[in-house]
Design an enzyme around this catalytic site. Structure first.
Site, short mmCIF file in Angstrom:
data_model
loop_
_atom_site.label_atom_id
_atom_site.label_comp_id
_atom_site.label_asym_id
_atom_site.label_seq_id
_atom_site.Cartn_x
_atom_site.Cartn_y
_atom_site.Cartn_z
N GLY A 66 12.71 19.86 7.09
CA GLY A 66 12.36 18.56 7.65
C GLY A 66 13.56 17.98 8.41
O GLY A 66 13.94 18.55 9.43
N HIS A 79 12.08 30.43 14.08
CA HIS A 79 12.62 29.53 13.06
C HIS A 79 11.98 29.69 11.69
O HIS A 79 12.64 29.47 10.67
CB HIS A 79 12.42 28.08 13.55
CG HIS A 79 12.95 27.04 12.62
ND1 HIS A 79 14.30 26.92 12.35
CD2 HIS A 79 12.33 26.07 11.89
CE1 HIS A 79 14.48 25.91 11.50
NE2 HIS A 79 13.30 25.40 11.20
N SER A 127 16.50 25.53 7.26
CA SER A 127 16.43 24.45 8.23
C SER A 127 17.14 23.23 7.65
O SER A 127 18.30 23.33 7.26
CB SER A 127 14.96 24.19 8.59
OG SER A 127 14.84 23.35 9.70
N TRP A 128 16.48 22.07 7.58
CA TRP A 128 17.09 20.93 6.92
C TRP A 128 17.49 21.28 5.49
O TRP A 128 18.48 20.78 4.96
CB TRP A 128 16.15 19.72 6.92
CG TRP A 128 16.54 18.68 5.93
CD1 TRP A 128 15.91 18.38 4.76
CD2 TRP A 128 17.68 17.81 5.99
NE1 TRP A 128 16.57 17.39 4.08
CE2 TRP A 128 17.67 17.02 4.82
CE3 TRP A 128 18.71 17.64 6.91
CZ2 TRP A 128 18.65 16.07 4.56
CZ3 TRP A 128 19.69 16.68 6.65
CH2 TRP A 128 19.65 15.91 5.49
N ASP A 188 15.34 31.62 17.20
CA ASP A 188 15.12 30.30 16.62
C ASP A 188 15.54 29.26 17.64
O ASP A 188 16.73 29.14 17.98
CB ASP A 188 15.95 30.17 15.34
CG ASP A 188 15.69 28.88 14.57
OD1 ASP A 188 15.17 27.92 15.17
OD2 ASP A 188 16.01 28.85 13.37
#
Length: 325
Positions: free
Chosen positions: A48, A302, A116-117, A274
């Site tokens: 996120g 990604h 990711s986050w 990505d």
């Protein structure tokens, strides 16, 4: 490796524990536990900011070895209240992970797993609580630097590869607001009027989903129909990005902060294509931290669910199950 490769993840029974943990006067964070009750504890940190957990997140972890803890971060998924930005910063989330570890009476996480986050949060947590982390598995590295945010949100980055999708994203806004589209979206996403915030969230999230995989992600677009995800995901991303995630520029890559975690076994998995979290950041993290292992997946973007990324993550978790931490 071909995109037609089928990679089967691990099958888990339903969660043997589901509950909420009150972390302050506003927020209760939701968590689930799967796998071996006395297994090696791994905490999964979703992306996120603003994502949420699903049972599918357990597929990377062999239930013969791992006790898997999935956590909905503040304002996300089933955590309460949904899409609430009050008391919601990177450092609140770091504190929550540590509070959950203590609540579950886990002396030390065998593994912190984040993409990711989730990779941002994993690094921030490990640098704050290095003695609580036995190993790190990180995918799609994101450190919230200006160049990374600009790459995804400005016309000079990912937009040059997906011009038609970026054009659709911008066209949601009136023409006079498109020169400052990030702030224009932020104002809408923060609105208490759902007739304003929900359409903006739809446009924001569709842009990200469209560019998140090497091949078109039709299944991912189904998330746009999930109201518990739709606003939380877009609002939290905008809230965190507007505030640079309460991190100083390049903070997570600085030598003095890498030194705090240099001893922790770590593997980085990065899709070569990505365009959400560009590979340069994974490379720079590995250069700053040569003790880590870096794998570039040659035919992935990604998403953790793309076959090459998924295969490498499962193999890494299998390898790390044999670690003594």
């Amino acid at each position: 490796m071909s995109q037609t490769l089928q990679v089967t993840g691990h099958e888990h029974d339903d969660a043997w524990d589901k509950d909420w943990l009150s972390v302050d006067d506003i927020h209760e964070i939701y968590y689930e536990q799967y796998g071996k009750k006395d297994g090696k504890p791994v905490v999964f940190l979703h992306g996120g900011p603003g994502g949420h957990i699903t049972k599918g997140n357990t597929q990377f972890f062999n239930p013969q070895y791992y006790r898997v803890i999935l956590l909905d971060q503040r304002g996300c998924g089933k955590s309460r209240p949904n899409a609430d930005t009050r008391n919601n910063t990177t450092w609140h989330l770091v504190s929550d992970i540590e509070a959950l570890r203590k609540h579950l009476k886990i002396p030390k996480w065998h593994m912190v797993f984040g993409g990711s986050w989730g990779s941002t949060l994993s690094l921030a947590y490990a640098q704050t609580h290095p003695s609580s982390v036995g190993s790190l598995v990180l995918r799609g590295i994101f450190t919230v630097r200006s160049l990374e945010l600009d790459w995804t949100l400005s016309p000079q980055g990912t937009a040059m590869l997906f011009p038609e999708a970026f054009g659709e994203f911008l066209s949601f806004l009136p023409e006079e607001e498109r020169t400052d589209h990030v702030n224009a979206f932020h104002k809408r996403l923060m609105s208490e009027d759902i007739s304003v915030s929900y359409p903006a969230a739809y446009a924001w999230n569709k842009w990200e989903i469209t560019v998140s995989t090497l091949y078109p992600n039709i299944e991912g677009l189904a998330n746009l129909d999930d109201p518990s995800w739709l606003l939380a995901h877009a609002r939290m991303e905008s809230h965190y990005f507007q505030n640079k995630a309460w991190l100083e520029e390049g903070q997570l890559l600085r030598k003095e902060n890498i030194d705090k975690i240099r001893h922790i076994p770590a593997t980085i998995v990065q899709g070569r294509y990505d365009v959400v979290c560009p590979p340069i950041t994974a490379w720079e993290l590995h250069k700053a931290w040569p003790e880590s292992t870096l794998h570039f997946t040659p035919d992935a973007g990604h998403s953790a669910g793309e076959p090459g990324n998924k295969k490498r993550l499962i193999e890494t978790c299998e390898e790390y199950a044999r670690l003594s931490v």
